[in-house]
Design a protein around this motif. Structure first.
Motif, PDB file in Angstrom:
ATOM      1  N   ASN A   1       1.625   3.202  -2.216  1.00  9.43           N
ATOM      2  CA  ASN A   1       3.047   3.164  -1.893  1.00  9.43           C
ATOM      3  C   ASN A   1       3.452   1.689  -1.835  1.00  9.43           C
ATOM      4  OD1 ASN A   1       5.620   3.243  -0.779  1.00  9.43           O
ATOM      5  ND2 ASN A   1       5.120   4.948   0.603  1.00  9.43           N
TER       6      ASN A   1
ATOM      7  N   PRO B   1       6.359  -0.036  -2.104  1.00 11.80           N
ATOM      8  CA  PRO B   1       7.428  -0.512  -1.190  1.00 11.80           C
ATOM      9  C   PRO B   1       6.925  -0.681   0.241  1.00 11.80           C
ATOM     10  CG  PRO B   1       8.279   1.156  -2.657  1.00 11.80           C
ATOM     11  CD  PRO B   1       6.798   1.131  -2.859  1.00 11.80           C
ATOM     12  N   LEU B   2       6.140   0.282   0.715  1.00  3.17           N
ATOM     13  CA  LEU B   2       5.611   0.183   2.069  1.00  3.17           C
ATOM     14  C   LEU B   2       4.625  -0.966   2.184  1.00  3.17           C
ATOM     15  CD1 LEU B   2       5.269   1.203   4.959  1.00  3.17           C
ATOM     16  CD2 LEU B   2       3.606   2.865   4.098  1.00  3.17           C
ATOM     17  N   LEU B   3       3.747  -1.124   1.149  1.00  4.05           N
ATOM     18  CA  LEU B   3       2.762  -2.203   1.182  1.00  4.05           C
ATOM     19  C   LEU B   3       3.452  -3.569   1.181  1.00  4.05           C
ATOM     20  CD1 LEU B   3      -0.177  -3.136   1.104  1.00  4.05           C
ATOM     21  CD2 LEU B   3      -0.086  -2.965  -1.399  1.00  4.05           C
TER      22      LEU B   3
ATOM     23  N   SER C   1       6.433  -4.290   2.263  1.00  3.02           N
ATOM     24  CA  SER C   1       7.079  -4.466   3.557  1.00  3.02           C
ATOM     25  C   SER C   1       6.082  -4.927   4.615  1.00  3.02           C
ATOM     26  CB  SER C   1       7.739  -3.165   3.988  1.00  3.02           C
ATOM     27  OG  SER C   1       8.284  -3.278   5.287  1.00  3.02           O
ATOM     28  N   LEU C   2       4.886  -4.318   4.581  1.00  4.51           N
ATOM     29  CA  LEU C   2       3.851  -4.699   5.537  1.00  4.51           C
ATOM     30  C   LEU C   2       3.376  -6.128   5.294  1.00  4.51           C
ATOM     31  CD1 LEU C   2       1.727  -1.395   5.592  1.00  4.51           C
ATOM     32  CD2 LEU C   2       3.125  -2.310   7.453  1.00  4.51           C
TER      33      LEU C   2
ATOM     34  N   GLY D   1       0.233   6.156   5.006  1.00  4.00           N
ATOM     35  CA  GLY D   1       1.376   6.070   4.106  1.00  4.00           C
ATOM     36  C   GLY D   1       1.194   5.092   2.983  1.00  4.00           C
ATOM     37  N   VAL D   2       0.222   4.137   3.127  1.00  2.00           N
ATOM     38  CA  VAL D   2       0.008   3.162   2.057  1.00  2.00           C
ATOM     39  C   VAL D   2      -0.634   3.843   0.852  1.00  2.00           C
ATOM     40  CG1 VAL D   2      -1.187   1.056   1.389  1.00  2.00           C
ATOM     41  CG2 VAL D   2      -0.126   1.231   3.646  1.00  2.00           C
TER      42      VAL D   2
ATOM     43  N   GLU E   1      -1.103   7.417  -0.918  1.00  2.00           N
ATOM     44  CA  GLU E   1      -0.517   8.756  -0.929  1.00  2.00           C
ATOM     45  C   GLU E   1      -1.260   9.645  -1.930  1.00  2.00           C
ATOM     46  OE1 GLU E   1       3.533   7.985  -1.938  1.00  2.00           O
ATOM     47  OE2 GLU E   1       4.144   7.864   0.174  1.00  2.00           O
TER      48      GLU E   1
END
Length: 289
Positions: free
Chosen positions: A76, A78-80, A82-83, A109-110, A112
């Motif tokens: 994921n 976008p999530l990665l 952001s983190l 969530g990273v 999926e």
């Protein structure tokens, strides 16, 4: 007839296997199991079996393992991202150490899960290979049944020999029935009418009537005809199972009549032996296609 055969194949990392087997059956019963997405092979298999065989219970199973199917994972992004941005800010401020990739991937969530569809389901090469393996498996099943048929032919021929010998013995025994009937009738009349006398002509007439009722020549002639017909079926083309079933019933009918008309213990014994052999014929005829 019974039989088993299998065929396997592989293409582009995918493997498959057809397993086919058959057992005895009065009609033609076909059961096919295929993986999802390959339903068209069910009808193909049914049609091929119907063209090759006349009766029996058939089971066909297709198993498939594809390198392009199964559970996969995706990142994921976008999530990665952001983190990473958040961690970078904390590292700049001296509040945290730089994060490791292993640690980031453990965050919920990273990674999926992603169910990948089998894109090979539409691959013509794969389908052609599976179809070829089906033909190979059915060829093997047909050969297995053919070999069993050869052995069965020998068994049936032996049973027919036994029936023919029994029919000949019954004919020989039946030829003595009129004399035996006359003797028994004379003895009983002598016991009942001792001292009163009876005309020899009348005695002969009664004996003739009883002998006509006990005449089994017609049944024996039909038994001989059935034996000839059964031998023709053994050397004839396949698909004679139903006719063998019918002949076995006719054999049994004549043997029953023979026993009911018998006027001697010897002929009755022969008739019972014939019925035993005919029962074997009936049982084995269930294996004939």
């Amino acid at each position: 007839m019974t039989g088993f055969a299998a065929a396997r194949g592989a293409l582009a990392g995918s493997t498959w296997a057809w397993e086919t087997k058959s057992v005895n059956g009065r009609g033609l019963d076909i059961r096919v199991r295929v993986p999802a997405g390959y339903d068209s092979f069910e009808e193909i298999a049914r049609q091929d079996v119907s063209k090759r065989f006349k009766r029996g219970s058939f089971q066909l199973n297709l198993s498939l393992e594809s390198a392009q199917s199964g559970l996969r994972y995706r990142i994921n992004e976008p999530l990665l991202n952001s983190l990473l941005a958040r961690c970078g800010d904390l590292v700049t401020r001296g509040l945290a150490a730089p994060p490791s990739l292993d640690g980031l991937l453990t965050i919920i969530g990273v990674l999926e899960p992603e169910q990948v569809t089998d894109t090979l389901a539409d691959d013509e090469g794969l389908r052609a290979g599976i179809a070829g393996s089906l033909t190979e498996a059915l060829n093997g099943l047909e050969e297995a049944r053919r070999q069993e048929g050869k052995a069965l032919s020998g068994i049936l021929s032996g049973i027919l020999d036994t029936i023919a010998i029994g029919a000949a013995a019954a004919r020989q025994s039946a030829e003595a029935q009129p004399t035996e009937i006359a003797a028994k009738l004379r003895q009983k009349l002598d016991e009942l009418l001792s001292g009163s006398g009876i005309e020899p002509a009348r005695l002969a007439q009664e004996a003739a009537i009883i002998a006509m009722k006990a005449d089994v020549r017609e049944e024996l002639d039909r038994l001989d005809a059935h034996i000839i017909e059964a031998r023709k079926l053994l050397i004839g083309p396949s698909g004679q199972g139903r006719r063998f079933d019918f002949l076995a019933q006719e054999f049994n009918r004549e043997a029953n009549t023979l026993c009911s008309k018998s006027a001697s213990s010897e002929l009755t014994r022969i008739g019972l032996d014939l019925k035993a052999a005919i029962d074997q014929l009936r049982e084995q005829s269930q294996n004939v296609e």
